[in-house]
Design an enzyme around this catalytic site. Structure first.
Site, PDB file in Angstrom:
ATOM      1  N   TYR A 135       0.726  -0.827  -0.460  1.00 56.44           N
ATOM      2  CA  TYR A 135       0.186  -0.465  -0.171  1.00 56.44           C
ATOM      3  C   TYR A 135       0.711   1.375   0.108  1.00 56.44           C
ATOM      4  CZ  TYR A 135      -2.850   3.885   2.163  1.00 56.44           C
ATOM      5  OH  TYR A 135      -3.606   4.936   1.832  1.00 56.44           O
TER       6      TYR A 135
ATOM      7  N   GLU B 195      -3.356   7.641  -3.825  1.00 52.23           N
ATOM      8  CA  GLU B 195      -3.908   6.634  -3.532  1.00 52.23           C
ATOM      9  C   GLU B 195      -3.260   5.319  -4.081  1.00 52.23           C
ATOM     10  OE1 GLU B 195      -7.362   4.746  -1.090  1.00 52.23           O
ATOM     11  OE2 GLU B 195      -6.166   5.008   0.460  1.00 52.23           O
TER      12      GLU B 195
END
Ligand code: GDP
Ligand code: MN
Length: 397
Positions: free
Chosen positions: A118, A206
């Protein structure tokens, strides 16, 4: 401004960030063409059909499918284009899918297992710096990682004056447990990602997941990109990336009319001048037992036309049971606003079927109240803030 995955990836790519390559399609025929072209360009044997909507969690909702043949591409595209895709991030009824991204398969087998990480870049308002947030726990819901295993989320603060420094990029690659070619590629990836974030004037990047392929390349499989509207004037080419189909239609109309309008879930519409007064008016409505149906700042020039547009927009929301107008006459005189309200009301004929409470304070407030009281219209005028609150409570009960 929110972007689709394929648009975000295009921006990343333009700054040298490696991405999972793909082509966007609006119907299954285009999708099949895209898949064939993509194989020629990249050599991919399989494809991923990915729904393009402004919401994450698409995979779990059935909006991301691995196609192992051209027939699969056709089948999944037919299935996904036009569907109402429901994910934890969409409204309960889901969001309509207008396009799919046909992407190359990047989870191919090789010398090692593909690994998902991530990574996001955003501003830390507390420190006034940008930061890279990253975790080894990629591919899943980052909120639950933050909840259950917060120690697996790292942050690296970046001084905007220097940008990301080489030692910081190395630290990130190290904390992700990488070594060798993948380590080196990750330092390149995060450096380019940070440059892309600054260069595109984004407020959020993101990337979930960032993938280490089985042959140790680092690339972005997904991209959530939010651009800063206030900086869009510097990026004329990004303006066309706006997809109005993804936005609330009432907000689009209000913004086109120059009104600052945000749709909310409540039952009391409000029309206010000035963002601060709008916020306190929303508090007042809540304290009176109502829920604000919107935020609406009509701005400094609350003339008849703007007031009428404001009314029309508020009335499009079927949940609205009453409207509270709370306007401070500083530069704009209250009697002019009152005249505007009266004119707007008359112009709208019988479109207004709910109580309207008007509070005008400031220059010529007295004249304004008289004007409204004498108009013979079904408009309740009040003077004090508390009176407005009591009246909201009364009309709702
Ligand atoms: P999201 O569900 O909206 O976050 O969409 P993502 O773009 O993150 O994709 C969801 C999931 O699809 C990923 O976490 C992967 O597990 C899977 N996926 C994405 N690309 C590929 C691919 O190229 N091959 C395979 N096998 N799976 C993929
Ligand atoms: Mn994702």
């Amino acid at each position: 401004m929110n972007l689709h995955e394929y648009q975000g990836k295009k921006i990343l790519n333009s700054f040298g960030v490696r991405i999972q390559r793909g082509k966007v399609a609006s119907n299954y025929k285009e999708a099949v063409e895209d898949a064939k072209l993509l194989s020629k360009e990249t050599g991919t044997q399989w494809w991923v059909v990915k729904a393009q909507i402004h919401a994450g969690g698409r995979g779990k909702g059935g909006g991301v499918k691995l196609a192992k043949s051209i027939e699969d591409v056709e089948k999944y595209s037919k299935e996904i284009i036009g569907m109402m895709l429901k994910t934890p991030q969409t409204p309960p009824q889901g969001k309509k899918v207008n396009q799919v991204l046909i992407a190359e398969d990047v989870y191919y087998p090789g010398e090692s297992e593909p690994e998902e990480y991530y990574m996001s870049v955003l501003m830390n308002r507390a420190t006034g710096r940008n930061m890279v947030m990253y975790s080894t726990e990629g591919g899943m819901d980052i909120e639950s990682v933050a909840d259950k295993t917060p120690h697996l989320i790292f942050t690296e603060e970046i001084d905007p004056a220097t940008g990301i420094l080489p030692f910081q990029a190395r630290k990130i690659a190290f904390n992700l447990g990488l070594s060798g070619a993948a380590f080196k590629d990750m330092t390149k990836f995060v450096t380019a990602l940070y440059k892309a974030y600054v260069g595109s004037d984004a407020s959020l990047f993101e990337i979930n997941p960032v993938l280490k392929t089985s042959d140790n390349k680092i690339l972005a499989v997904d991209a959530k990109v939010v651009l800063d509207n206030n900086a869009l004037y510097r990026h004329k080419d990004y303006m066309e990336l706006r997809d109005l189909r993804e936005e609330n239609p009432i907000e689009v109309e209000a913004n086109a009319a120059g009104l600052n309008y945000v749709d909310l879930d409540g039952n009391v519409g409000c029309m206010v001048n000035g963002a601060g007064l709008a916020m306190s008016t929303m508090d007042l409505i809540k304290q009176s037992g109502g829920e604000p149906a919107n935020f609406l700042d009509v701005g400094g020039t609350a003339d008849a036309e703007r007031v009428e547009t404001g009314f029309r927009i508020i009335l499009k929301d079927p949940n609205v049971k009453a409207i509270l107008v709370n306007i401070f006459g500083g530069i704009v005189r209250c009697d002019r606003v009152a005249q505007g309200i009266v004119d707007a009301y008359k112009n709208m004929g019988d479109a207004i079927k709910i109580p309207i409470i008007v509070r005008l304070q400031g220059t010529n407030a007295k004249e304004a109240k008289e004007l409204i009281d004498k108009s013979g219209l079904d408009v309740i005028s009040v003077v004090e803030f508390q009176e407005a609150a009591d009246m909201v409570q009364k009309v709702l009960s």
